[in-house]
Design an enzyme around this catalytic site. Structure first.
Site, PDB file in Angstrom:
ATOM      1  N   ASN A 162       9.040   0.998  -6.993  1.00 45.95           N
ATOM      2  CA  ASN A 162      10.479   1.187  -6.835  1.00 45.95           C
ATOM      3  C   ASN A 162      11.038   1.667  -8.157  1.00 45.95           C
ATOM      4  OD1 ASN A 162      11.163   0.070  -4.031  1.00 45.95           O
ATOM      5  ND2 ASN A 162       9.803  -1.479  -4.914  1.00 45.95           N
ATOM      6  N   GLU A 163      11.138   2.966  -8.261  1.00 48.67           N
ATOM      7  CA  GLU A 163      11.576   3.577  -9.509  1.00 48.67           C
ATOM      8  C   GLU A 163      13.100   3.474  -9.637  1.00 48.67           C
ATOM      9  OE1 GLU A 163       9.482   4.115 -11.590  1.00 48.67           O
ATOM     10  OE2 GLU A 163       7.725   5.209 -10.889  1.00 48.67           O
ATOM     11  N   PRO A 164      13.650   3.763 -10.840  1.00 47.95           N
ATOM     12  CA  PRO A 164      15.099   3.737 -11.005  1.00 47.95           C
ATOM     13  C   PRO A 164      15.797   4.484  -9.870  1.00 47.95           C
ATOM     14  CG  PRO A 164      14.045   4.106 -13.104  1.00 47.95           C
ATOM     15  CD  PRO A 164      12.943   4.072 -12.086  1.00 47.95           C
TER      16      PRO A 164
END
Ligand code: F6R
Length: 638
Positions: A162-164
Site C-alpha cells: 500500500n504505497e502513498p
C-alpha cells in the site's frame, strides 16, 4: 526481555512502540505471542489465522518459529496463513516471488498444510484481478478473519504494498509500485529495470481488520519513516500511519530503527534526561543546528528557549559548555588516522604508538572500503602504516549480467586468438549458462565465480589508486554469502573461523569495520556479526588487547556528528583520488543500496556525504575542510 518501556518519553507516540536491544529479542517477543495463541487454539481444536509478510524483516521471526516447531513441538497443523502481497507477473516458483520466499523461509519447514497457505496469485490475468482480489478477501473472512498480522514497513511508509495514496478503506487490489520501493528491490532483481511494476496487495483496510497487529522494523534505514508513522498525523502519504487507528497494534523495533523517535533523538524536549557526555554533545550539536549558530556563539537563552535549561543548571554556564563541546569536537579531527608518531596524543583520537601500525580494513563487499574510507586508507598507506584490506564477501551477486557478458566475450575473443582451448571452452560454458538463466534466474556456481573475479579486478584497480599493492588485499569470500542470496543469508561457524584466522594472522593494531545498526540480514550486518563472533574466538590473543576498533557507518550514510570520534579530513585532491577509486568499481555504478536518486552514481553520493560532514563541522565553528570521513570508536564486549 528488556525492551524500553513506554514512559513520558513516549508521550508523542500514537502507537505503542517497544524498542528492543536487538531484532532477535523483538522476534522472541512476537514469537511468544504467536506461540501462545496457536497453543490456545490447538488445545480447543480451533484454527489460528496468521497474516504474514515477506522481505528481510520477518526472516528472523520465521526462523524462531521454525526452531520452536522443531525443538518445542509447536504445531502449525491448524494454522491458516494469508500473505500480504505478491509481485504481479511472477509465478509462484519464480526465485523472487513471495510465494517462493514463504516456502523457503517458513512453509517448507513446519507442518503447515499446503492448502492452508495463501499468497495472492501473481499470474492472475488482468481482467480477473478484481474478482480474484475480492475472493481473497472473502477467503480471509470465511477463515474467521486474521488473528495476528505481521508487518514490515517500506521506506515509503508502505505496509503490504500500500504505497502513498492508499487510504484506510483500501482493500485487496492490484497496485503500482512506488519508484523508491522498486529501487529498494533492485538488488534482489539485479537492477531496477527488472523489478515488477505492479503487485497485488491486501489493502490498508484489510490489515486494519486484523485483531492484533505487530509491525517489525530493524536498522537505521527505517528510522525516518517510523518516526513519521508513530509521531505524525495519520495520512495517506504514509499509509502505515493509519495503524494509529488500530486498537491492538504494537511496533516492535530495534534501537537503530527507533533512532529518529523524539524520545531517542531529542529526549531533552520531552522529559528529564541523564546528561552523559554523549547526550551533552548530541544536544549541543542539535542546538547549534537549530539556532544556526556555531558552538561558541550559543547563549544561555538559546539553551533555555530550546528545552535545555536543566543542562545549564546542572553543568554551569553556556560559556563552559560551549568551550567543552567545541574542544571535544575539535579533538575528533585528525589527519593522522593511524596516530601521529612521536606526537603528544593526549587530545588525539588515536594513539601515537606503536608506529607503524598494522591496520586492517574490513570491507563487507569490494566497494565499501573505498566508498566509506577511501581517503583514510590513502592517508594510512601514505603515512607508512601496514594496511590490509580484507573483502569479506565476493560481492558477486551484485554484478549485472550485461557486465559479466561483456567480460566473458573478451575472454572468448582473446582465448580464440591465442588458441587457448581450455579457456575458451570454460568461457563459452559460462556464456551459455548466462544465456540460459534468463532475466531472473539464479546464477550458477560458474557464473558466481566469474562475477566474483570481476569484482576482485575492480577492487585491485581501486586499491592501486589508494596506493595499496595487490598483496595488501585479502579476499575472504565468506561462505555465508557464497551459499546464499539476498535476504536469505545465514552465517555459520565456517565464516567465523575464516575471519578469526585472518585476524590472528594480521594481528592488527587497528580495525576499521561496519555493519552495526544495519538491517540484521544485510551483508554489512552479517559481516559485523561474524566479526563479533570472531573476536570472541580470539579473546585470549595478545594482539586483541592492543587493538582499537573504528566503525564506519557504511555505504550511503555517515554517523551523526555527535557520534563521530574521529573525523579524517580530505583535501580537494584527496577527494579526487577517492572518487577515482570508487569509479573503478564499474559494475557498481548504480547498484549501491545507498543510491536513492536515479541521477546519482556511487561516486557522486560518496562525495556528497563527505562534503556534508565537512559542512556540519564548519557550521559548528570548526575548521573548514573540503570533505571529512567519520568514524566511531567501538569497544567490543569480550
Ligand atoms: C512484504 C511487504 C512489504 C515489506 C516492506 C519492508 O510482504 O508487504 O511491505 O514488509 O517493504 O521490506 P523489508 O523487510 O525487506 O525491509
Amino acid at each position: 526481555m528488556n525492551a524500553t518501556p513506554a514512559s513520558e518519553f513516549s508521550q508523542l507516540e500514537h502507537i505503542p512502540t517497544r524498542i528492543s536491544a536487538s531484532a532477535d529479542e523483538a522476534c522472541t517477543f512476537v514469537a511468544d505471542a504467536i506461540t501462545a495463541l496457536i497453543k490456545e487454539r490447538n488445545a480447543d481444536a480451533k484454527p489460528t489465522v496468521l497474516g504474514l509478510a515477506t522481505g528481510s524483516t520477518p526472516v528472523r521471526l520465521y526462523r524462531e518459529l521454525i526452531r520452536r516447531h522443531r525443538e518445542e513441538d509447536l504445531s502449525f497443523e491448524r494454522v491458516i496463513t494469508f500473505n500480504l502481497d505478491e509481485y504481479y507477473g511472477l509465478s509462484g516458483d519464480h526465485p523472487e516471488s513471495y510465494r517462493r520466499f514463504m516456502q523457503d523461509q517458513l512453509f517448507d519447514h513446519v507442518d503447515l498444510k499446503p492448502e492452508n497457505t495463501h499468497v495472492p496469485d501473481g499470474l492472475t490475468p488482468r481482467e480477473e484481478a478484481f474478482a480474484s482480489c475480492q475472493a481473497y478477501e472473502e477467503l480471509i473472512a470465511a477463515s474467521g478473519g486474521i488473528d495476528i498480522q505481521i508487518l514490515g514497513i517500506g521506506r515509503t511508509g508502505h505496509i503490504g504494498f500500500n504505497e502513498p495514496g492508499s487510504g484506510p478503506e483500501s482493500r485487496t487490489r492490484l497496485v503500482t509500485l512506488d519508484s523508491l520501493t522498486r529501487r529498494d528491490a533492485a538488488r534482489d532483481f539485479l537492477g531496477e529495470e527488472n523489478v515488477p511494476r505492479h503487485a497485488i496487495t491486501m489493502g490498508v483496510g484489510t490489515i486494519l481488520d486484523a485483531r492484533k497487529v505487530f509491525l517489525l522494523a530493524w536498522g537505521e534505514a527505517k528510522a525516518e519513516v517510523l518516526a513519521a508513522t508513530v509521531e505524525g498525523k495519520p495520512t495517506d502519504t504514509i499509509p502505515a500511519s493509519f495503524l494509529q487507528q488500530h486498537p491492538d497494534c504494537v511496533f516492535c523495533i530495534d534501537e537503530a530503527a527507533a533512532s529518529h523517535l523524539t524520545r531517542q533523538r531529542h529526549p531533552w524536549l520531552v522529559g528529564p534526561v541523564e546528561w552523559t557526555p554523549t547526550m551533552v554533545r548530541k544536544s549541543m550539536v542539535w542546538l547549534a543546528g537549530k539556532t544556526k549558530k556555531p558552538l561558541l556563539k550559543l547563549t544561555g537563552e538559546d539553551y533555555t528557549e530550546n528545552g535545555m535549561a536543566d543542562l545549564l543548571t546542572e553543568k554551569g554556564s553556556a560559556y563552559d559548555l560551549n568551550i567543552e563541546t567545541f574542544n571535544t569536537t575539535q579533538h575528533t579531527i585528525t589527519g593522522w588516522p593511524g596516530g601521529k608518531p612521536k606526537a603528544d596524543d593526549t587530545n588525539r583520537p588515536e594513539r601515537a604508538a606503536p608506529f607503524p601500525k598494522r591496520c586492517l580494513v574490513l570491507s563487507p563487499e569490494p566497494t565499501d572500503d573505498v566508498f566509506c574510507l577511501g581517503g583514510t586508507i590513502h592517508r594510512l598507506a601514505n603515512q607508512g602504516h601496514e594496511v590490509t584490506v580484507a573483502y569479506m564477501t565476493s560481492g558477486n551477486l551484485a554484478v549485472p549480467d550485461p557486465d559479466a557478458r561483456r567480460s566473458i566475450e573478451l575472454i572468448i575473443e582473446l582465448g580464440e586468438s591465442l588458441r587457448d582451448e581450455a579457456e575458451v571452452t570454460h568461457a563459452r560454458k559460462v556464456e551459455q549458462q548466462l544465456n540460459e538463466k534468463g532475466l531472473f534466474g539464479e546464477d550458477t556456481a560458474d557464473i558466481r565465480q566469474f562475477k566474483g573475479l570481476i569484482r576482485r579486478g575492480e577492487a585491485r584497480s581501486s586499491a592501486r589508486l589508494l596506493e595499496l599493492t595487490s598483496d595488501r588485499l585479502r579476499f575472504l569470500d565468506l561462505p555465508f554469502y557464497e551459499k546464499g542470496r539476498y535476504r536469505r543469508f545465514k552465517t555459520s561457524q565456517e565464516d567465523v573461523d575464516a575471519l578469526a584466522k585472518l585476524l590472528n594472522e594480521v594481528k592488527p593494531h587497528q580495525i576499521f569495520a561496519t555493519g552495526q545498526g544495519h538491517d540484521p540480514l544485510s551483508v554489512p550486518a552479517l559481516c559485523f556479526e561474524t566479526l563479533v563472533a570472531a573476536l570472541h574466538a580470539c579473546k585470549d590473543a595478545p594482539w586483541l588487547k592492543e587493538c582499537w576498533f573504528w566503525l564506519y557507518r557504511g555505504p550511503g550514510a555517515e554517523w551523526e556528528t555527535h557520534e563521530i570520534d574521529m573525523a579524517v579530513p580530505l583535501s580537494p585532491d584527496e577527494l579526487v583520488f577517492k572518487i577515482n577509486g570508487i569509479y573503478q568499481h564499474q559494475t557498481q555504478r548504480s547498484q549501491s543500496p545507498g543510491i536513492t536518486r536515479q541521477s546519482e552514481n556511487t561516486w557522486v553520493l560518496a562525495s556528497q556525504i563527505n562534503r556534508a560532514t565537512a559542512e556540519v563541522y564548519d557550521a559548528l565553528g570548526l575548521a573548514e575542510y573540503e570533505a571529512l570521513e567519520g568514524f566511531k570508536r567501538y569497544v567490543p564486549e569480550i
